[in-house]
Write an enzyme that holds these catalytic residues in place. Structure first.
Site, PDB file in Angstrom:
ATOM      1  N   MET A  30      -7.180   3.158   0.086  1.00 24.02           N
ATOM      2  CA  MET A  30      -6.107   2.452   0.794  1.00 24.02           C
ATOM      3  C   MET A  30      -5.975   3.016   2.216  1.00 24.02           C
ATOM      4  SD  MET A  30      -3.300   1.433  -2.035  1.00 24.02           S
ATOM      5  CE  MET A  30      -2.468   2.989  -2.172  1.00 24.02           C
ATOM      6  N   LEU A  33      -7.534   8.285   5.478  1.00 23.94           N
ATOM      7  CA  LEU A  33      -8.498   9.084   4.714  1.00 23.94           C
ATOM      8  C   LEU A  33      -8.359  10.582   4.979  1.00 23.94           C
ATOM      9  CD1 LEU A  33     -11.621   6.804   5.257  1.00 23.94           C
ATOM     10  CD2 LEU A  33      -9.901   6.701   3.436  1.00 23.94           C
ATOM     11  N   HIS A  37     -10.965  11.860   0.061  1.00 22.52           N
ATOM     12  CA  HIS A  37     -11.699  10.590   0.173  1.00 22.52           C
ATOM     13  C   HIS A  37     -13.121  10.851   0.679  1.00 22.52           C
ATOM     14  CE1 HIS A  37      -7.479   8.978   0.949  1.00 22.52           C
ATOM     15  NE2 HIS A  37      -7.873   8.249  -0.065  1.00 22.52           N
ATOM     16  N   GLN A  61       0.181  -3.347  -6.084  1.00 18.55           N
ATOM     17  CA  GLN A  61       0.372  -2.123  -6.875  1.00 18.55           C
ATOM     18  C   GLN A  61       1.587  -1.314  -6.420  1.00 18.55           C
ATOM     19  OE1 GLN A  61      -3.645  -0.569  -5.631  1.00 18.55           O
ATOM     20  NE2 GLN A  61      -2.596   1.397  -5.676  1.00 18.55           N
ATOM     21  N   GLY A 149     -11.295   9.592  -7.624  1.00 14.64           N
ATOM     22  CA  GLY A 149     -10.882  10.987  -7.753  1.00 14.64           C
ATOM     23  C   GLY A 149     -10.097  11.213  -9.037  1.00 14.64           C
ATOM     24  N   ARG A 189       0.023  10.684   1.161  1.00 16.97           N
ATOM     25  CA  ARG A 189       1.490  10.756   1.284  1.00 16.97           C
ATOM     26  C   ARG A 189       1.979  12.122   1.770  1.00 16.97           C
ATOM     27  NH1 ARG A 189       1.081   7.003  -3.111  1.00 16.97           N
ATOM     28  NH2 ARG A 189       2.431   5.216  -2.779  1.00 16.97           N
TER      29      ARG A 189
HETATM   30  O1  PAF Z   1      -6.409   5.186  -5.622  1.00 18.36           O
HETATM   31  C1  PAF Z   1      -6.205   4.341  -4.723  1.00 18.36           C
HETATM   32  O2  PAF Z   1      -6.264   4.637  -3.519  1.00 18.36           O
HETATM   33  C2  PAF Z   1      -5.900   2.897  -5.113  1.00 18.36           C
HETATM   34  O3  PAF Z   1      -5.119   2.849  -6.258  1.00 18.36           O
HETATM   35  C3  PAF Z   1      -7.172   2.034  -5.262  1.00 18.36           C
HETATM   36  C4  PAF Z   1      -8.063   2.512  -6.380  1.00 18.36           C
HETATM   37  C5  PAF Z   1      -7.941   2.030  -3.941  1.00 18.36           C
HETATM   38  C6  PAF Z   1      -6.775   0.590  -5.583  1.00 18.36           C
HETATM   39  O4  PAF Z   1      -5.980   0.041  -4.583  1.00 18.36           O
END
Ligand code: PAF
Length: 288
Positions: A30, A33, A37, A61, A149, A189
């Protein structure tokens, strides 16, 4: 680096790679980074001919509009980091491109049981949103492997179940959590933590490590409730408000039972306005 925003050029890129019989690894993100990541991306680079990273803050989500609005974004720096790692393609669609019917009408995927406790209970609809977007990405990209992860451990189990039960032809590879020196799991976050909150936040992993040490002692199952209660008190004293804290069988997040070989201590806490999750996975010695 090919920055793709629409489905048609995405398909063209995937088809070009497929025509040459080359393997594809997907790293879904998302954005904003961090080194966690980047570890996933490096792993993906080592495992496949081509790597595609998706950057999409998936509204489906988020159970809280404020959380979605506050989700950090740093596209220019993300692209720089990915380009430095030699990533060839980024998929960063708009919400309309992926959900043309809107959130209410789009078909959704619910994973029963595994998705209902812990983060699922505290963030209603969260894992339905995750399972839906990940399925879309798998359908669009048809990657040979996808890398996630272990910090989002419940999410990882849900995605593994999604793949096995909906017959996606993709191998899920999981990597350990990347941590700061004091043990705090890297998370997008964390930028919202004040200096004092950032200092206190390290107690989360320290407490999980303590639970793991205690749980490995003889007669551990008899003492589990006490171990968890003491750990929750300690977190509370450190200004970390516990949302959940538990120890479960790592294979299915059910209760630890005779025959459990690997356990996971997992927690979500709130510190100020920030919600943090973390876990520690460990081997349980067999009962004497
Ligand atoms: O873990 C995340 O960053 C998100 O839940 C994902 C897997 C990219 C789905 O939006």
């Amino acid at each position: 680096m090919n920055i793709i925003e629409q489905l048609r050029p995405l398909r063209a890129q995937i088809n070009q790679w497929r025509r040459n019989q080359q393997s594809i690894a997907l790293v879904p993100t998302m954005g904003h980074l961090h080194d966690g990541h980047l570890a996933l991306v490096k792993h993906a680079k080592a495992k496949a001919d081509h790597v595609i990273v998706s950057i999409f803050v998936n509204p489906l989500q988020f159970d809280n509009a404020d959380d979605l609005k506050r989700y950090p974004s740093s596209l220019a720096s993300d692209l720089q980091k990915l380009s430095a790692l030699g990533v060839e393609a980024i998929f960063r669609p708009t919400v309309d491109e992926l959900y043309p019917l809107g959130m209410a009408l789009t078909p959704k995927i619910h994973i029963p049981a595994l998705g209902d406790e812990f983060c699922g209970a505290h963030r209603p609809g969260h894992f339905t949103g995750v399972a839906t977007i990940v399925s879309k990405l798998f359908n669009l990209i048809e990657p040979n492997i996808a890398v996630f992860g272990r910090k989002d451990y419940q999410q990882l189990l849900i995605i593994q179940r999604l793949v096995s039960e909906l017959n996606f032809d993709v191998e899920i590879q999981a990597l350990d959590t990347v941590r700061a020196e004091d043990g705090l799991a890297l998370s997008s976050r964390n930028v919202h933590l004040s200096t004092e909150e950032r200092h206190l936040a390290s107690q989360l992993y320290a407490t999980l490590k303590h639970i793991a040490v205690e749980a490995k002692q003889p007669q551990r199952l008899d003492n589990l409730a006490t171990i968890l209660a003491q750990a929750a008190t300690h977190l509370g004293q450190s200004s970390l408000e516990v949302e959940y804290l538990d120890l479960r069988d790592a294979s299915d997040l059910q209760a630890v039972r005779a025959g459990t070989s690997h356990a996971i201590a997992l927690a979500a806490v709130r510190i100020g306005k920030v919600r943090l999750i973390d876990n520690i996975l460990f081997e349980l010695p067999p009962e004497p």
